[in-house]
Design a protein around this motif. Structure first.
Motif, PDB file in Angstrom:
ATOM      1  N   VAL A  36      48.372  42.801  42.503  1.00  0.00           N
ATOM      2  CA  VAL A  36      48.936  44.095  42.105  1.00  0.00           C
ATOM      3  C   VAL A  36      49.774  43.942  40.835  1.00  0.00           C
ATOM      4  CG1 VAL A  36      50.573  45.902  42.779  1.00  0.00           C
ATOM      5  CG2 VAL A  36      48.831  45.126  44.389  1.00  0.00           C
ATOM      6  N   LEU A  37      50.591  42.900  40.783  1.00  0.00           N
ATOM      7  CA  LEU A  37      51.399  42.658  39.582  1.00  0.00           C
ATOM      8  C   LEU A  37      50.513  42.480  38.346  1.00  0.00           C
ATOM      9  CD1 LEU A  37      54.268  40.139  40.494  1.00  0.00           C
ATOM     10  CD2 LEU A  37      54.501  42.496  39.716  1.00  0.00           C
ATOM     11  N   MET A  38      49.504  41.633  38.477  1.00  0.00           N
ATOM     12  CA  MET A  38      48.632  41.332  37.349  1.00  0.00           C
ATOM     13  C   MET A  38      47.872  42.573  36.880  1.00  0.00           C
ATOM     14  SD  MET A  38      45.415  38.742  37.146  1.00  0.00           S
ATOM     15  CE  MET A  38      44.527  39.804  38.257  1.00  0.00           C
ATOM     16  N   ILE A  39      47.289  43.295  37.818  1.00  0.00           N
ATOM     17  CA  ILE A  39      46.501  44.477  37.460  1.00  0.00           C
ATOM     18  C   ILE A  39      47.402  45.546  36.846  1.00  0.00           C
ATOM     19  CG2 ILE A  39      45.191  46.407  38.445  1.00  0.00           C
ATOM     20  CD1 ILE A  39      43.963  44.300  40.389  1.00  0.00           C
ATOM     21  N   VAL A  51      38.211  49.991  34.985  1.00  0.00           N
ATOM     22  CA  VAL A  51      36.793  49.656  35.170  1.00  0.00           C
ATOM     23  C   VAL A  51      36.558  48.173  34.901  1.00  0.00           C
ATOM     24  CG1 VAL A  51      34.463  50.077  34.286  1.00  0.00           C
ATOM     25  CG2 VAL A  51      36.011  51.998  34.682  1.00  0.00           C
ATOM     26  N   GLU A  52      37.234  47.626  33.899  1.00  0.00           N
ATOM     27  CA  GLU A  52      37.085  46.201  33.588  1.00  0.00           C
ATOM     28  C   GLU A  52      37.679  45.317  34.675  1.00  0.00           C
ATOM     29  OE1 GLU A  52      37.311  46.418  28.709  1.00  0.00           O
ATOM     30  OE2 GLU A  52      39.163  46.279  29.866  1.00  0.00           O
ATOM     31  N   ALA A  57      39.241  42.696  40.999  1.00  0.00           N
ATOM     32  CA  ALA A  57      39.995  43.254  42.123  1.00  0.00           C
ATOM     33  C   ALA A  57      39.149  43.227  43.395  1.00  0.00           C
ATOM     34  CB  ALA A  57      40.452  44.673  41.804  1.00  0.00           C
ATOM     35  N   GLY A  58      37.877  43.558  43.277  1.00  0.00           N
ATOM     36  CA  GLY A  58      36.979  43.521  44.434  1.00  0.00           C
ATOM     37  C   GLY A  58      36.827  42.119  44.985  1.00  0.00           C
TER      38      GLY A  58
END
Length: 155
Positions: A36-39, A51-52, A57-58
């Motif tokens: 979560v932090l990274m995203i 989208v990238e 994440a998946g």
């Protein structure tokens, strides 16, 4: 008087197995927090689009779900889950968590220099990653303690 046999799946695991499962769950929580932090940071900085980031994440979500599944099976006494956790997340997962910092240090980076350049995001990530690695290592050690070995051998 009839004797009732209690299956391994319904019997309470020994404390070391229970603690190992809890540490795996903690590792999952730290991994989710790091993701979560990274995203969030990448999205806020505009260096990546949602989208990238979706494939990564998946993948992380699948690994975290798999870890939860395996930790629950570990707690129920499934030896295959213990060995799967040890090999996949205990070995390869730990390597994936520490390879980049180790490579950076080998390339001449310094811990004090890195710490001096951290902002709040960096400190949160570093603390979470440290606790994540410690949870994984602790879980692996506990999974192979003598009481845990006896629990899995009783299958």
């Amino acid at each position: 008087m009839d004797t009732v046999t209690v299956s391994r799946e319904t019997a309470a695991p020994p404390p070391v197995v229970h603690a190992a499962a809890l540490l795996w769950m903690a590792a999952v929580a730290f991994g989710a927090f790091e993701a979560v932090l990274m995203i969030t940071r990448l999205l806020l900085e505009g260096t990546a689009t949602l989208v990238e980031l979706l494939p990564q994440a998946g993948f992380r979500l699948a690994v975290l779900a798999g870890a939860i599944f395996l930790a629950l099976r570990l707690r129920r006494g499934h030896n295959w889950a213990r060995w799967t956790l040890a090999a996949t997340l205990g070995v390869f997962g730990t390597l994936s968590l520490v390879m980049e910092p180790i490579q950076w240090l080998l390339d001449g980076g310094s811990v004090t220099g890195a710490m001096a350049g951290l902002d709040a995001w960096g400190w949160a990530f570093a603390l979470s990653r440290t606790l994540h690695v410690l949870a994984v290592l602790g879980a692996v050690v506990l999974m192979f303690q003598p009481r845990a070995n006896a629990y899995y051998a009783s299958a």
